[in-house]
Design a protein around this motif. Sequence first.
Motif, PDB file in Angstrom:
ATOM      1  N   MET A 155       0.799   9.561  -9.047  1.00 29.41           N
ATOM      2  CA  MET A 155       1.525   8.588  -8.222  1.00 29.41           C
ATOM      3  C   MET A 155       2.131   7.513  -9.105  1.00 29.41           C
ATOM      4  O   MET A 155       1.656   7.262 -10.220  1.00 29.41           O
ATOM      5  N   TYR A 156       3.192   6.889  -8.588  1.00 29.98           N
ATOM      6  CA  TYR A 156       3.990   5.944  -9.379  1.00 29.98           C
ATOM      7  C   TYR A 156       4.374   4.730  -8.533  1.00 29.98           C
ATOM      8  O   TYR A 156       4.484   4.808  -7.312  1.00 29.98           O
ATOM      9  N   TRP A 157       4.644   3.645  -9.251  1.00 31.34           N
ATOM     10  CA  TRP A 157       5.349   2.515  -8.655  1.00 31.34           C
ATOM     11  C   TRP A 157       6.626   2.271  -9.457  1.00 31.34           C
ATOM     12  O   TRP A 157       6.595   2.221 -10.693  1.00 31.34           O
ATOM     13  N   TYR A 158       7.736   2.138  -8.717  1.00 32.73           N
ATOM     14  CA  TYR A 158       9.020   1.800  -9.299  1.00 32.73           C
ATOM     15  C   TYR A 158       9.506   0.494  -8.692  1.00 32.73           C
ATOM     16  O   TYR A 158       9.204   0.168  -7.550  1.00 32.73           O
TER      17      TYR A 158
ATOM     18  N   CYS B 177       7.135   3.600  -4.054  1.00 31.89           N
ATOM     19  CA  CYS B 177       6.027   4.425  -4.470  1.00 31.89           C
ATOM     20  C   CYS B 177       6.531   5.866  -4.536  1.00 31.89           C
ATOM     21  O   CYS B 177       7.447   6.253  -3.786  1.00 31.89           O
ATOM     22  N   ALA B 178       5.984   6.655  -5.435  1.00 35.69           N
ATOM     23  CA  ALA B 178       6.367   8.065  -5.530  1.00 35.69           C
ATOM     24  C   ALA B 178       5.152   8.880  -5.941  1.00 35.69           C
ATOM     25  O   ALA B 178       4.148   8.335  -6.428  1.00 35.69           O
ATOM     26  N   SER B 179       5.245  10.190  -5.738  1.00 32.00           N
ATOM     27  CA  SER B 179       4.176  11.067  -6.204  1.00 32.00           C
ATOM     28  C   SER B 179       4.794  12.351  -6.731  1.00 32.00           C
ATOM     29  O   SER B 179       5.944  12.687  -6.411  1.00 32.00           O
TER      30      SER B 179
ATOM     31  N   LYS C 182       0.826  -1.205   0.000  1.00 33.88           N
ATOM     32  CA  LYS C 182       0.000   0.000   0.000  1.00 33.88           C
ATOM     33  C   LYS C 182       0.857   1.250   0.000  1.00 33.88           C
ATOM     34  O   LYS C 182       1.956   1.268   0.569  1.00 33.88           O
ATOM     35  N   CYS C 183       0.346   2.292  -0.621  1.00 27.87           N
ATOM     36  CA  CYS C 183       1.047   3.571  -0.662  1.00 27.87           C
ATOM     37  C   CYS C 183       0.054   4.697  -0.461  1.00 27.87           C
ATOM     38  O   CYS C 183      -1.045   4.683  -1.042  1.00 27.87           O
ATOM     39  N   GLU C 184       0.477   5.661   0.354  1.00 28.21           N
ATOM     40  CA  GLU C 184      -0.356   6.834   0.594  1.00 28.21           C
ATOM     41  C   GLU C 184       0.517   8.078   0.569  1.00 28.21           C
ATOM     42  O   GLU C 184       1.641   8.061   1.078  1.00 28.21           O
ATOM     43  N   GLN C 185       0.017   9.149  -0.026  1.00 27.16           N
ATOM     44  CA  GLN C 185       0.733  10.425   0.015  1.00 27.16           C
ATOM     45  C   GLN C 185      -0.198  11.507   0.546  1.00 27.16           C
ATOM     46  O   GLN C 185      -1.380  11.542   0.203  1.00 27.16           O
TER      47      GLN C 185
ATOM     48  N   GLU D 146       7.972  17.222 -12.595  1.00 30.54           N
ATOM     49  CA  GLU D 146       8.885  16.109 -12.778  1.00 30.54           C
ATOM     50  C   GLU D 146       9.708  15.814 -11.546  1.00 30.54           C
ATOM     51  O   GLU D 146      10.466  14.869 -11.534  1.00 30.54           O
ATOM     52  N   THR D 147       9.580  16.610 -10.518  1.00 30.79           N
ATOM     53  CA  THR D 147      10.230  16.288  -9.254  1.00 30.79           C
ATOM     54  C   THR D 147       9.340  15.317  -8.511  1.00 30.79           C
ATOM     55  O   THR D 147       8.232  15.663  -8.128  1.00 30.79           O
ATOM     56  N   GLN D 148       9.814  14.120  -8.363  1.00 32.83           N
ATOM     57  CA  GLN D 148       9.021  13.086  -7.731  1.00 32.83           C
ATOM     58  C   GLN D 148       9.498  12.860  -6.300  1.00 32.83           C
ATOM     59  O   GLN D 148      10.689  12.915  -6.016  1.00 32.83           O
ATOM     60  N   TYR D 149       8.538  12.590  -5.430  1.00 31.98           N
ATOM     61  CA  TYR D 149       8.802  12.381  -4.019  1.00 31.98           C
ATOM     62  C   TYR D 149       8.566  10.913  -3.712  1.00 31.98           C
ATOM     63  O   TYR D 149       7.476  10.392  -3.971  1.00 31.98           O
ATOM     64  N   PHE D 150       9.565  10.273  -3.165  1.00 35.66           N
ATOM     65  CA  PHE D 150       9.535   8.829  -2.996  1.00 35.66           C
ATOM     66  C   PHE D 150       9.203   8.404  -1.568  1.00 35.66           C
ATOM     67  O   PHE D 150       9.571   9.070  -0.599  1.00 35.66           O
ATOM     68  N   GLY D 151       8.536   7.264  -1.485  1.00 34.96           N
ATOM     69  CA  GLY D 151       8.343   6.613  -0.198  1.00 34.96           C
ATOM     70  C   GLY D 151       9.602   5.855   0.196  1.00 34.96           C
ATOM     71  O   GLY D 151      10.572   5.802  -0.567  1.00 34.96           O
TER      72      GLY D 151
END
Lengths: 111, 116
Positions: free
Chosen positions: B32-35, B91-93, B22-25, B103-108
């Motif tokens: 939101m993204y999955w890598y 996960c990122a958003s 699970k991912c939450e922002q 394009e600046t992504q924030y990662f979990g």
Amino acid sequence: DQQVKQNSPSLSVQEGRISILNCDYTNSMFDYFLWYKKYPAEGPTFLISISSIKDKNEDGRFTVFLNKSAKHLSLHIVPSQPGDSAVYFCAAPCGGNKLTFGGGTRVLVKP
Amino acid sequence: DTAVSQTPKYLVTQMGNDKSIKCEQNLGHDTMYWYKQDSKKFLKIMFSYNNKELIINETVPNRFSPKSPDKAHLNLHINSLELGDSAVYFCASSPRTSGRAQETQYFGPGTRLLVL
């Protein structure tokens, strides 16, 4: 096929000296680049970026240089500090909201 | 007040099982993204959702199914787990703004999945 490459997997530098991290890219359409820093057991965090309309961007101890003709960018950290020990990723947007990342360079700053 | 959070942080499971991450922002971001970070440490995008709509779907086995119940959540369900699925999943958003801020992504912090 890696469009962004970091050919040095690791770098060791003495505290106070300069760290230079290199990144090469193959797609001449790339016009924006980002550097991320990653500590163990954490996610990458954004560090600094540069647009292709510039050849240099500076933020405190961190400076990124872009050489478009060579399709090369570098991140300079001056002076290096032990807290800079981390893995650094170079990245570029490659369509839509997609980022493509290099393989990372592990930096160790020795006290 | 973590910006992007993932659960669980570690996941050890047997081959053939089905599991979810699970991912939450709480940044108010639209995208939101999955890598996946594999054993060679390459970070590769798997999926991206914008405001609950799938916008990026890379060449990923269809055993992987993302689900976005709302724009603050993006979950990843994996069926019939295989040994090769062992990796760290991030996960990122990112905000939906004009210009380069998007394009600046924030990662979990990542979920370390080990399939035995």
